[in-house]
Design a protein around this motif. Structure first.
Motif, PDB file in Angstrom:
ATOM      1  N   ASN A 179       1.017  -1.249  -0.173  1.00  0.00           N
ATOM      2  CA  ASN A 179       0.054  -0.088  -0.144  1.00  0.00           C
ATOM      3  C   ASN A 179       0.829   1.370  -0.144  1.00  0.00           C
ATOM      4  OD1 ASN A 179      -3.116  -0.687   0.909  1.00  0.00           O
ATOM      5  ND2 ASN A 179      -1.638  -2.235   1.577  1.00  0.00           N
ATOM      6  N   ASN A 180       1.356   1.600  -1.238  1.00  0.00           N
ATOM      7  CA  ASN A 180       2.353   2.996  -1.284  1.00  0.00           C
ATOM      8  C   ASN A 180       1.419   3.845  -2.055  1.00  0.00           C
ATOM      9  OD1 ASN A 180       2.841   1.009  -3.847  1.00  0.00           O
ATOM     10  ND2 ASN A 180       3.280   3.123  -4.403  1.00  0.00           N
ATOM     11  N   GLY A 181       0.287   3.455  -2.707  1.00  0.00           N
ATOM     12  CA  GLY A 181      -0.775   4.524  -3.095  1.00  0.00           C
ATOM     13  C   GLY A 181      -1.536   5.033  -2.073  1.00  0.00           C
ATOM     14  N   PRO A 182      -2.191   6.279  -2.185  1.00  0.00           N
ATOM     15  CA  PRO A 182      -3.121   6.922  -1.352  1.00  0.00           C
ATOM     16  C   PRO A 182      -4.067   5.987  -1.085  1.00  0.00           C
ATOM     17  CG  PRO A 182      -3.227   8.044  -3.340  1.00  0.00           C
ATOM     18  CD  PRO A 182      -2.239   6.945  -3.536  1.00  0.00           C
ATOM     19  N   LEU A 183      -4.572   5.521   0.315  1.00  0.00           N
ATOM     20  CA  LEU A 183      -5.482   4.914   0.454  1.00  0.00           C
ATOM     21  C   LEU A 183      -7.096   5.571   0.591  1.00  0.00           C
ATOM     22  CD1 LEU A 183      -4.049   2.769   3.585  1.00  0.00           C
ATOM     23  CD2 LEU A 183      -5.167   2.054   1.449  1.00  0.00           C
ATOM     24  N   PHE A 184      -6.951   6.830   0.300  1.00  0.00           N
ATOM     25  CA  PHE A 184      -8.193   7.652  -0.176  1.00  0.00           C
ATOM     26  C   PHE A 184      -8.476   7.648  -1.493  1.00  0.00           C
ATOM     27  CE2 PHE A 184      -4.868  11.133  -0.333  1.00  0.00           C
ATOM     28  CZ  PHE A 184      -4.840  10.898  -1.596  1.00  0.00           C
ATOM     29  N   HIS A 185      -7.658   6.789  -2.225  1.00  0.00           N
ATOM     30  CA  HIS A 185      -7.991   6.471  -3.653  1.00  0.00           C
ATOM     31  C   HIS A 185      -8.357   5.206  -3.788  1.00  0.00           C
ATOM     32  CE1 HIS A 185      -7.083   6.432  -7.948  1.00  0.00           C
ATOM     33  NE2 HIS A 185      -6.754   7.500  -8.052  1.00  0.00           N
ATOM     34  N   VAL A 186      -9.378   4.916  -4.801  1.00  0.00           N
ATOM     35  CA  VAL A 186     -10.085   3.652  -4.755  1.00  0.00           C
ATOM     36  C   VAL A 186      -8.985   2.698  -5.575  1.00  0.00           C
ATOM     37  CG1 VAL A 186     -11.305   3.833  -7.112  1.00  0.00           C
ATOM     38  CG2 VAL A 186     -12.396   2.531  -5.382  1.00  0.00           C
ATOM     39  N   GLY A 187      -7.927   3.127  -6.144  1.00  0.00           N
ATOM     40  CA  GLY A 187      -7.143   2.512  -6.908  1.00  0.00           C
ATOM     41  C   GLY A 187      -6.416   1.607  -6.080  1.00  0.00           C
ATOM     42  N   THR A 188      -5.916   2.304  -4.934  1.00  0.00           N
ATOM     43  CA  THR A 188      -5.278   1.512  -3.742  1.00  0.00           C
ATOM     44  C   THR A 188      -6.232   0.703  -3.070  1.00  0.00           C
ATOM     45  OG1 THR A 188      -3.646   3.294  -3.718  1.00  0.00           O
ATOM     46  CG2 THR A 188      -3.676   1.808  -1.829  1.00  0.00           C
ATOM     47  N   MET A 189      -7.243   1.175  -2.249  1.00  0.00           N
ATOM     48  CA  MET A 189      -8.321   0.633  -1.673  1.00  0.00           C
ATOM     49  C   MET A 189      -8.554  -0.755  -2.332  1.00  0.00           C
ATOM     50  SD  MET A 189      -9.417   0.575   1.314  1.00  0.00           S
ATOM     51  CE  MET A 189      -9.264   2.016   2.212  1.00  0.00           C
ATOM     52  N   MET A 190      -8.978  -0.780  -3.563  1.00  0.00           N
ATOM     53  CA  MET A 190      -9.740  -1.931  -4.393  1.00  0.00           C
ATOM     54  C   MET A 190      -8.666  -2.992  -3.987  1.00  0.00           C
ATOM     55  SD  MET A 190      -9.579  -0.960  -8.295  1.00  0.00           S
ATOM     56  CE  MET A 190      -7.971  -1.334  -9.112  1.00  0.00           C
ATOM     57  N   PHE A 191      -7.341  -3.047  -4.021  1.00  0.00           N
ATOM     58  CA  PHE A 191      -6.289  -3.956  -3.884  1.00  0.00           C
ATOM     59  C   PHE A 191      -6.127  -4.473  -2.429  1.00  0.00           C
ATOM     60  CE2 PHE A 191      -4.839  -3.796  -8.290  1.00  0.00           C
ATOM     61  CZ  PHE A 191      -4.721  -5.113  -8.717  1.00  0.00           C
ATOM     62  N   THR A 192      -6.256  -3.308  -1.869  1.00  0.00           N
ATOM     63  CA  THR A 192      -6.098  -3.514  -0.064  1.00  0.00           C
ATOM     64  C   THR A 192      -7.190  -4.746   0.126  1.00  0.00           C
ATOM     65  OG1 THR A 192      -5.457  -1.419   0.123  1.00  0.00           O
ATOM     66  CG2 THR A 192      -6.266  -2.569   2.004  1.00  0.00           C
ATOM     67  N   LEU A 193      -8.480  -4.395  -0.240  1.00  0.00           N
ATOM     68  CA  LEU A 193      -9.606  -5.184   0.153  1.00  0.00           C
ATOM     69  C   LEU A 193      -9.659  -6.714  -0.586  1.00  0.00           C
ATOM     70  CD1 LEU A 193     -12.271  -2.510   0.418  1.00  0.00           C
ATOM     71  CD2 LEU A 193     -10.934  -3.560   2.338  1.00  0.00           C
ATOM     72  N   ALA A 194      -9.161  -6.774  -1.822  1.00  0.00           N
ATOM     73  CA  ALA A 194      -9.190  -7.880  -2.577  1.00  0.00           C
ATOM     74  C   ALA A 194      -7.893  -8.787  -1.870  1.00  0.00           C
ATOM     75  CB  ALA A 194      -8.586  -7.707  -4.049  1.00  0.00           C
ATOM     76  N   THR A 195      -6.824  -8.081  -1.434  1.00  0.00           N
ATOM     77  CA  THR A 195      -5.727  -8.930  -0.750  1.00  0.00           C
ATOM     78  C   THR A 195      -6.594  -9.483   0.601  1.00  0.00           C
ATOM     79  OG1 THR A 195      -4.205  -7.308  -1.676  1.00  0.00           O
ATOM     80  CG2 THR A 195      -3.279  -8.605   0.429  1.00  0.00           C
ATOM     81  N   LEU A 196      -7.207  -8.608   1.310  1.00  0.00           N
ATOM     82  CA  LEU A 196      -7.898  -9.011   2.705  1.00  0.00           C
ATOM     83  C   LEU A 196      -8.764 -10.172   2.341  1.00  0.00           C
ATOM     84  CD1 LEU A 196      -8.895  -8.562   5.689  1.00  0.00           C
ATOM     85  CD2 LEU A 196     -10.555  -7.258   4.615  1.00  0.00           C
ATOM     86  N   ALA A 244       2.367  -3.594  -6.174  1.00  0.00           N
ATOM     87  CA  ALA A 244       2.208  -2.597  -5.583  1.00  0.00           C
ATOM     88  C   ALA A 244       1.508  -1.556  -6.311  1.00  0.00           C
ATOM     89  CB  ALA A 244       3.730  -2.131  -5.364  1.00  0.00           C
ATOM     90  N   PHE A 245       1.160  -0.365  -5.759  1.00  0.00           N
ATOM     91  CA  PHE A 245       0.391   0.737  -6.584  1.00  0.00           C
ATOM     92  C   PHE A 245       1.352   1.667  -7.405  1.00  0.00           C
ATOM     93  CE2 PHE A 245      -1.664   4.689  -7.350  1.00  0.00           C
ATOM     94  CZ  PHE A 245      -2.683   4.452  -7.581  1.00  0.00           C
ATOM     95  N   LEU A 246       1.741   0.852  -8.553  1.00  0.00           N
ATOM     96  CA  LEU A 246       2.818   1.563  -9.544  1.00  0.00           C
ATOM     97  C   LEU A 246       2.109   1.828 -10.687  1.00  0.00           C
ATOM     98  CD1 LEU A 246       5.750  -0.505  -8.233  1.00  0.00           C
ATOM     99  CD2 LEU A 246       5.162   1.637  -7.549  1.00  0.00           C
ATOM    100  N   PHE A 247       2.423   3.178 -11.359  1.00  0.00           N
ATOM    101  CA  PHE A 247       2.046   3.213 -12.728  1.00  0.00           C
ATOM    102  C   PHE A 247       3.319   4.323 -13.419  1.00  0.00           C
ATOM    103  CE2 PHE A 247      -1.916   2.257 -10.672  1.00  0.00           C
ATOM    104  CZ  PHE A 247      -2.515   1.634 -11.840  1.00  0.00           C
ATOM    105  N   GLY A 248       3.415   3.959 -14.685  1.00  0.00           N
ATOM    106  CA  GLY A 248       4.211   5.066 -15.560  1.00  0.00           C
ATOM    107  C   GLY A 248       5.495   5.537 -14.879  1.00  0.00           C
ATOM    108  N   GLN A 249       5.393   6.718 -14.485  1.00  0.00           N
ATOM    109  CA  GLN A 249       6.441   7.206 -13.915  1.00  0.00           C
ATOM    110  C   GLN A 249       7.066   6.673 -12.524  1.00  0.00           C
ATOM    111  OE1 GLN A 249       5.472  11.408 -13.519  1.00  0.00           O
ATOM    112  NE2 GLN A 249       6.328  12.119 -15.685  1.00  0.00           N
ATOM    113  N   MET A 250       6.157   6.367 -11.751  1.00  0.00           N
ATOM    114  CA  MET A 250       6.527   5.711 -10.505  1.00  0.00           C
ATOM    115  C   MET A 250       7.221   4.445 -10.864  1.00  0.00           C
ATOM    116  SD  MET A 250       2.872   5.879  -8.859  1.00  0.00           S
ATOM    117  CE  MET A 250       3.077   5.393  -7.050  1.00  0.00           C
ATOM    118  N   ILE A 251       6.879   3.670 -11.984  1.00  0.00           N
ATOM    119  CA  ILE A 251       7.719   2.382 -12.213  1.00  0.00           C
ATOM    120  C   ILE A 251       8.949   2.808 -12.682  1.00  0.00           C
ATOM    121  CG2 ILE A 251       7.730   0.545 -13.721  1.00  0.00           C
ATOM    122  CD1 ILE A 251       4.775   0.232 -13.826  1.00  0.00           C
ATOM    123  N   ASP A 252       9.356   3.950 -13.525  1.00  0.00           N
ATOM    124  CA  ASP A 252      10.524   4.344 -14.053  1.00  0.00           C
ATOM    125  C   ASP A 252      11.174   4.795 -12.727  1.00  0.00           C
ATOM    126  OD1 ASP A 252       9.706   4.097 -16.613  1.00  0.00           O
ATOM    127  OD2 ASP A 252       9.182   6.218 -16.880  1.00  0.00           O
TER     128      ASP A 252
END
Length: 489
Positions: free
Chosen positions: A187-204, A233-241
């Motif tokens: 969980n390195n992406g913001p937890l106020f963002h559904v893009g992170t939260m949806m993986f948090t809950l799928a992992t749970l 992890a929550f990674l896209f584009g420039q974060m991956i770079d």
């Protein structure tokens, strides 16, 4: 017999995964039984404070295992948890708190607290109550998570998601991502963002491990992936770079990271994943109101439409203004209903009635069904700017600009940007005999909104062209270099 709340998921994992790690946050390591015990203690403390069904609890801070605890404790007593965007300005935060009227606010150091707020360190630990089991309402249709989004009129709205919706979405996501109980999500992406939260809950849901770091930091991501053998992890584009550059020396072992193919450097240091989700570049169409993803490209590999096909637990229709389905090849509004959809916006009865007219959730986005049945996302019917991974609604920035005493009218467009995809450009008409420099207007917006929403530049004009009562955005794009909006080729 037919209910399954997030709290129920945790309680069952405490029995069926007694030796599995549920959460890691720095020195904190919690097994599922330990997390279940802490959630009971938090739920009992909240109940003792008079918090119950429908009451709101707010997390104001960066990522932490305590966000998951608060959400699960809210589920256990029928309350609603809202992780608030900590990057917002004081004015934005004030609006959210006045809108939600929370019964509990847990905040991190560095935030100026209000009356009765609880600091997330020692005070939070002292707040925890007895470990006695909690008998909750057991209603998975109750809203449990609130995420602010959709600033249609210049202010955001809290989308309410129930346990039933979140479990349904997590079930679809873990299928497309092929998640197993050993799945470890960072969980390195913001937890106020559904893009992170949806993986948090799928992992749970799958009984995996959620690892938390406060925010994205390339070196810290490398270190934690290596130490915890993170799967995704929550990674896209420039974060991956940035992560690839931070590990150019090969200091950290990132092979546990089963991820989408991105670049030769990245692919060499990670494991390229063959799940439908990663094989199709994590594609699809979604929004907070549908729990995350409405459609997955992973369900339509090789399909004509680059949004893919709907999740098995939802329906999608393309409707015209008279709520009639448009034929394949024609553009209509993407509308949806099904198991993962939200319960409406908090305290917005008129907006809820409008958005759910005809028995469908109206996303406000345009799409097209292709001859093979797949969907193509065309773009927002209410214009939106995409800068980096952030959605910026022109109305919100325009509202902030218009509060400057020198501004008579304002409109905001997105201009192509090589690094961020789009940047914000403000078109401003000043009041007679008034002056304001572009830098002054940019600073004015920065004082009211999160920094990423501020204009990069400002163009002063005599008047804003209009279509009826709204800005003529097409004319503004043509005159001032707008383009590259989401969905445009």
């Amino acid at each position: 017999m037919h209910q399954l709340t997030l709290s129920d998921v945790l309680a069952d994992h405490a029995r069926s995964h007694p030796q599995s790690t549920a959460a890691v946050d720095g020195a904190v390591r919690l097994s599922y039984p330990e997390l279940d015990l802490r959630v009971n203690r938090l739920a009992n403390a909240m109940t003792a404070r008079g918090i119950g069904r429908g009451d709101r609890v707010v997390w104001l801070g960066q990522n932490s295992f305590r966000v998951l605890e608060l959400l699960l404790a809210a589920s256990r007593i029928g309350a609603i948890c809202c992780p608030v965007n900590w990057r917002q300005s004081a004015d934005e935060l004030r609006f959210v708190l006045e809108d939600l009227t929370p019964s509990l606010v847990v905040y991190e150091d560095g935030v100026t607290p209000g009356d009765g707020w609880i600091e997330s360190g020692d005070a939070y630990e002292a707040f925890l109550g007895a470990p006695d089991p909690v008998e909750g309402p057991g209603d998975d249709g109750l809203p449990v998570l609130a995420l602010y989004t959709a600033a249609f009129d210049g202010r955001p709205n809290a989308a309410l998601l129930s346990s039933a919706a979140l479990v349904a979405h997590a079930s679809s996501l873990l299928h497309v991502r092929r998640m197993e109980p050993e799945f470890v999500f960072l969980n390195n992406g913001p937890l106020f963002h559904v893009g992170t939260m949806m993986f948090t809950l799928a992992t749970l849901l799958v009984g995996g491990t959620n690892v938390f770091i406060p925010a994205f930091d390339a070196i810290e991501v490398c270190r934690v992936v290596d130490a915890e053998k993170v799967t995704q992890a929550f990674l896209f584009g420039q974060m991956i770079d940035a992560v690839a550059a931070a590990n150019a020396s090969g200091k950290y072992d990132l092979k546990s990271l089963h991820f989408v193919s991105h670049s030769p450097e990245w692919d060499a240091m990670t494991t390229v994943d063959d799940s439908p989700w990663c094989r199709t570049k994590m594609g699809g169409y979604g929004q907070t109101e549908v729990g995350g993803m409405l459609t997955f490209l992973g369900l339509a590999a090789g399909g004509a439409g680059f949004a893919g096909r709907p999740s098995p637990l939802v329906q999608a229709r393309l409707l015209d203004a008279e709520l009639r389905e448009v034929p394949p090849g024609e553009v209509g509004e993407i509308c949806a209903r099904g198991k993962s959809l939200f319960s409406g916006y908090f305290n917005r009865p008129e907006l809820n009635a409008y958005k759910s007219r005809g028995g469908w959730h109206h996303t406000g986005d345009l799409g097209r069904r292709e001859p093979d049945g797949t969907l193509t996302f065309i773009g927002p019917s209410l214009r939106m700017i995409k800068s980096g991974n952030e959605n910026i609604y022109p109305a919100e920035v325009e509202r902030a600009l218009k509060t400057h005493p020198a501004v008579a009218d304002a409109a905001v467009i997105g201009v192509p940007d090589e690094r961020w995809h789009q940047a914000v450009r403000a078109i401003v008409a000043l009041r007679p005999d008034s002056t304001a420099t572009p830098a002054e207007l940019i600073d004015h917006v920065r004082d009211q909104l999160a920094s990423y929403k501020k204009p990069r530049d400002v163009v002063v004009v005599e008047s804003i062209p209009k279509k009826g009562f709204t800005p003529d955005y097409d004319a503004l794009d043509s005159a001032h270099g707008g383009g590259n909006y989401p969905g445009q080729s």
